[in-house]
Structures are given as C-alpha cells and as structure tokens.
Design an enzyme around this catalytic site. Structure first.
Site, PDB file in Angstrom:
ATOM      1  N   TYR A 193       0.931  -1.252   0.055  1.00  0.00           N
ATOM      2  CA  TYR A 193      -0.015  -0.071   0.026  1.00  0.00           C
ATOM      3  C   TYR A 193       0.851   1.067  -0.060  1.00  0.00           C
ATOM      4  CZ  TYR A 193      -4.315   2.790   1.277  1.00  0.00           C
ATOM      5  OH  TYR A 193      -5.022   3.859   1.138  1.00  0.00           O
ATOM      6  N   CYS A 210      -8.472   9.762   2.175  1.00  0.00           N
ATOM      7  CA  CYS A 210      -7.804   8.544   1.884  1.00  0.00           C
ATOM      8  C   CYS A 210      -6.257   9.077   1.404  1.00  0.00           C
ATOM      9  CB  CYS A 210      -8.515   7.743   1.013  1.00  0.00           C
ATOM     10  SG  CYS A 210      -9.904   7.082   1.759  1.00  0.00           S
ATOM     11  N   HIS A 211      -6.249   9.675   0.376  1.00  0.00           N
ATOM     12  CA  HIS A 211      -4.833   9.970  -0.431  1.00  0.00           C
ATOM     13  C   HIS A 211      -4.629  11.262  -0.378  1.00  0.00           C
ATOM     14  CE1 HIS A 211      -6.310   5.700  -1.238  1.00  0.00           C
ATOM     15  NE2 HIS A 211      -5.122   5.459  -0.813  1.00  0.00           N
ATOM     16  N   GLY A 212      -5.260  12.110  -0.183  1.00  0.00           N
ATOM     17  CA  GLY A 212      -4.925  13.437   0.208  1.00  0.00           C
ATOM     18  C   GLY A 212      -5.116  14.388  -1.161  1.00  0.00           C
TER      19      GLY A 212
END
Lengths: 418, 186
Positions: A295, B150-152
């Site tokens: 991940y 979640c991932h900016g």
C-alpha cells in the site's frame, strides 16, 4: 530425488490397495522415507506451519459459513451473531480472523528464508514461481475475506482496492463496474466476494500440491546451498523433519493462540466494528497490516496508473528473481555483500510497512518514496550487479562436511577438561 | 477419388481448422454469459433516477443523497465560493475538462460548465473521489472545497481537482431542474 521407492507394505490390506492405486506408496515416499538435508534449521519449518495454517483456515472457514449471511443488511449482524450466540462461535471467528494474520506472518518468514538462502535458484525456479502465485492467491483471498464482515474498513478497503482497476486505460470504468456488479460496492459485490473467498482456498490447495510436487522433484534446498551429494547428507523425513516441524509448529501455535484468546482484535482495526456506510469514509483508512508495504508503494507514486503498476510490480518482480540474481552461489551465508543487502531489504520492507500505516502527509511521503526506490533498486540493479562483483566465501564440499566442521568448532567447548 | 495411400492433405487440414474454429466460437459463446452475469443486473440499473428538493438547503449548507449506491453532494454555495471558483485560470487546473454529463463532452472546466447557468449557487456532483473512490469531506482542504482523507486530494469550490493524486474533477451526474427548486438526478 524421487528415487527408487522403498515402500514395502507388510499389511496385506495395504498391499492389496497399493497394487491397485499406489496412494499409500505416494504418501510413504513423500512424508516418511523422503530424504531431507540433515542441516535444515528452524527457518525451514515454516512450509509445514503454512500447510497447517491453510488447513486451519479452511476448516474454521467452512464452519463460519454455516452461520454467516452474505447480504448487506445482515452480514455485519451475522458476524456479531457468530461471536455472541453461536456455540464456540466466539473462538472460531477469532481463530479465523487472527489465523489470517498468522498465515501471513508465516508466509513472509517463508519467503524471506527463500530469499536469504537463494532457494529460487536453478533448478528450483518453478518451485519458487508457484510460491509467488500462492502468495498472490493468499492476498486475493485475504482481501475478499476481510470484506465479508461488512464493517466500515471492509467496505472502504474494498472500494479503494477495486478502484485500483479504474487506472486501466480505456476500459478502467467498465472493469470496475463489472467487478462491482453495480455502480458502487454493494450487495452484488459482497455476494461475489463471498463466492470467491470460498473458492480460492481450494485453488490454493491445488497450487500448494504443485508447489510440494516441484519441491519433491528437485529436493529441498538447505542452509549451505550445496546440493545433496550422497545418502550421508540426508535424513528420513519421518521422524527427523516431522518432529522438528511439529516442535516449531507448537511454538508458533503458542503465540498464535495467545493472540486468539487474549488479544483477538489487536491486529485489526476498531473501526471495523462500525457497520459499512457507503456515504461516509472513515478518517483514516488503512488495509490490514500484511498489505501495508505494498500500500505504501501504491501511495509513493503520485500518478494513479503508475502507482498501481508499481504496487503490482513490487510482487510480480519476484517472478523473475531467479534470473535477476546472477550469483552462482545460493546461500547468503557464503555471500558477504548479498547478506548485508538482504538485511537492508528487510529493513526497507519494514519501513514501507510503517509508511503504509501512516497518513500520506509531510515527510511520510518522502520516506515512502525513498523506500520504494530502494525496494526496486534492490531487485533490478543491486542483485544483478552484486552477483557479478562479489567474491563469495569458499563453499563446503558437501552438506555432511559443513555439519562436521560446525560440530568440530563446538567440540572444545562441549568437552570439559577431565 | 482419394485412396488410403494418397490422402487429400488439403481437405484434412481444412477439417482440422474448421473443427478448431467451431470449438473456439463455442468456447467464446459459453464464456460470454459467464462473464456478463457479473455486470450490473436489471434491478441495479432500474434504480437509476431520484428527485431532490433543493429548497431546504440554506446558503453554505451541503446535503448528501444516495444515487446508484454512491453519495451525491449538493451544495448551496456562498457568493464568495462562486467568486473563488470563477477567478481560477483554466490553464492552471490539473484537469481542464468540465466532467459534466449535462454539457458537451470535452467542455472547459469553467465554473459555469460545472453547474446549470442561472442556478450557479447549486453545485451538484458525485461525492466519489476520482482517485480511488473515497468520499471527500466538505469545507476542508487548501482550496475551500473538498478534501479526500484517503490519499490527500484537494478539490476547489467547483469540485475541480487542484492538488493530490486524483486525476479528474469530481464528476457531475446527469440531472435536470423539474421546477425552480427541484431536480431529478439520473
């Protein structure tokens, strides 16, 4: 190594069966008389441990299905029902959930052992590649199994991971809709994941049988990396390896069951005790610990498609590992530089795991990117180069020589002055 | 007439190829239903439109409704937010395309192309981050719009991607005004 069979049944019933279907002979030759190198250490017991973990997951899984309901309205409650109402359901559900974690602990040790002792080198390339396939099937199975309790982390993990396929050019959207069976992760998705989570373990069993078959064709590697040369180098699988495997398994199970009974949720996420809500993403979503390094690689790359390619590539690169490592010497014991690189890779992999567990902000991004670059450099640049540049230490002439030399070193200390 | 001593090779090759071809077509015909059954079923496709009353949404408020299993964000934007969205130079946007199902494909991502002209206060868009599908949080991020935890990824007040890994602006679903303050999505 599949030499002349020494199976000689004395029981007339077994002889009768063996003459018609030589299954008893196959079992005897594979698990009793099968010769294993006499210098195997405890790192070599994880294959057996993995076999037991696989069986344990299948058995607990089958009984959990007797009580679980794969429907978005009932899945979450049915898992709680198992934990609260079903006889022994409490233990069985935790055994399966914690078992997944320990299955991965064992497989990571098993893979690392293979990398350290060069187990992937000729003639064991197919054995190794089957192992990589097993790992991929395990990852897919573990991922789909985690979706089934239908908690918040189940749902959002499923959504993010299936969305990885939307990075595919042109067909991305169509592939994701097909995977979901709708426009979002929903009931259709849950039901197909349930179906596949039940199917894949049996596919796994099939590939494991091929893995063991390939192992028995080439014979086991060993810590010296020197091939077996005579009967003096080997011992019979039973009782020697069986007992060693059983002892290692007992120790492993002490740790495993300690988690099952006393800290069943330690390796999970508390947010998964909240039922899935398609309208709210939890603040901080992370996969289960065993996916974290991969991940981190996904998130290290700022481009969506390339991030997905890097993540899958980080495992697929193992398929060509036998050809990337140019050294003729198998074992890291006799490869001073490679040995250090191996431990650097372990540290790098651990760092990736820590980065994967943290939010993608600030210097975590930089650390993740450096660790990702190093990860690929290890396989694609360092391994091929080191094999050509390094001067290995002299190899023992045979396994028994190595064993005798080791014992000779110990002799003075073992014998007190009389 | 061909005899056993001199078999007709061309004829035999033709039969092999023809048999193989029929087999391949048969395998494909078998594969299609097995693969296509995983696509959205008729019942999923049937749930394709909803009506939403916009009148209770005050200025500066957002609501989230569920459409096709996904959140749709409807925001009654403030004058300041509309101004900010209009002030952006299109060339500076990572994704210069409107991503609005109600305007021509490939239209520029101007603020007016993200809403309905004359109803600029109401921004209707999917609450599905174009990176990996999380729900962005409103009134967050560096551009006063939405931020995906979640991932900016940062989106601006018109739902356009400004910073982060998401490749596209938040998509605007197909919708139309049934009356002054009522819309039908889908």
């Amino acid at each position: 190594m599949s030499g002349h069979s020494t199976y000689n049944p004395t029981n007339p019933v077994m002889k009768w069966v063996d003459d018609r279907l030589p299954l008893p002979r196959l079992m005897y030759d594979s698990f009793v008389s099968y010769p294993v190198p006499r210098n195997l250490n405890y790192w070599y017991t994880f294959g057996g441990i993995l076999m037991i973990m696989m069986v344990s997951q299948i058995i607990t899984g089958i009984v959990l299905v007797m009580h679980y309901t794969p429907h978005v309205d009932m899945a979450f409650d049915s898992v709680e029902h198992i934990r609260r109402n079903v006889n022994f359901g409490n233990v069985l559900q935790k055994w399966h959930a914690v078992g997944a974690s320990f299955f991965f602990i064992a497989v990571y040790i098993h893979i690392a052992r293979g990398m350290y002792y060069g187990s992937y080198k000729a003639p064991r390339e197919i054995l190794w590649m089957l192992g990589v396939a097993i790992f991929l099937i395990m990852m897919a199975t573990g991922f789909m199994g985690y979706v089934l309790p239908w908690g918040q982390m189940s749902f959002w993990g499923a959504k993010v991971i299936t969305n990885l396929f939307s990075a595919v050019p042109f067909f991305g959207e169509a592939i994701v809709t097909w995977l979901w069976g709708g426009f979002s992760v929903d009931n259709a998705t849950l039901q197909r994941f349930f179906s596949l989570h039940y199917l894949l373990p049996f596919v796994l069993v099939g590939v494991v049988i091929l893995h063991v078959w390939a192992l028995h064709v080439t014979g086991q590697g060993n810590p010296t990396g020197v091939e077996v040369k005579s009967g003096q180098d080997t011992l019979a699988f039973t009782p020697f390896a069986t007992v060693k495997d059983a002892f290692a398994l007992s120790v492993f199970f002490i740790v495993f069951t300690a988690f099952v009974f006393f800290a069943p949720d330690y390796l999970g996420h508390s947010i998964n005790y909240e039922e899935a809500n398609p309208l709210v993403t939890p603040e901080h979503i992370v996969p289960e610990w065993y996916y974290l390094p991969f991940y981190a690689i996904l998130r290290a790359v700022p481009d969506k498609l390339l991030g997905v390619v890097a993540m899958f590539g980080s495992i697929l690169v193992w398929f060509i590992l036998p050809w990337l490592d140019t050294s003729k010497v198998r074992s890291a014991t006799y490869r001073p530089i490679f040995k250090q690189l191996f431990w650097l890779l372990m540290i790098d992999f651990f760092i990736l795991g820590v980065v994967g567990a943290n939010p993608p902000e600030g210097w975590w991004i930089t650390v993740g990117q450096i660790a990702t670059v190093y990860y690929f450099a290890h396989f694609l640049i360092l391994l091929p180069l080191v094999g050509l540049l390094e001067t290995p230490k002299p190899l023992p002439s045979s396994i028994s020589d190595a064993v005798l030399a080791k014992n000779a070193d110990k002799q003075p200390a073992a014998q007190p002055a009389e | 007439m061909s005899t056993a001593e001199a078999p007709d090779e061309d004829r035999r090759d033709f039969l092999y190829i023809a048999t193989g071809a029929v087999g391949a077509v048969g395998a494909a015909a078998l594969a299609i239903p097995l693969i296509d059954q995983m696509n959205p079923s008729a019942s999923v496709l049937a749930l394709a439109s909803i009506e939403v009353d916009l009148s209770p949404i005050e200025v500066g408020q957002s609501i989230t409704v569920k459409w096709r299993g996904n959140p749709v964000i409807i925001r009654h934007r403030t004058a300041k937010e509309i101004e900010e969205a209009k002030a952006v130079n299109i060339a500076d946007l990572p994704d210069p395309i409107a991503r609005n199902a109600n305007v021509a494909d490939g239209s520029e991502a101007t603020d007016v192309n993200r809403v309905v002209d004359g109803k600029e206060q109401y921004l209707v868009q999917m609450g599905v981050c174009t990176h990996l599908g999380c729900v962005p949080i409103g009134n967050e991020g560096e551009y006063d719009g939405w931020f995906c935890p979640c991932h900016g990824s940062h989106y601006d007040t018109a739902g356009r991607i400004r910073k982060g890994p998401a490749p596209e602006n938040l998509p605007v679903p197909e919708y139309k005004y049934l009356s002054d303050a009522k819309i039908q999505i889908g």
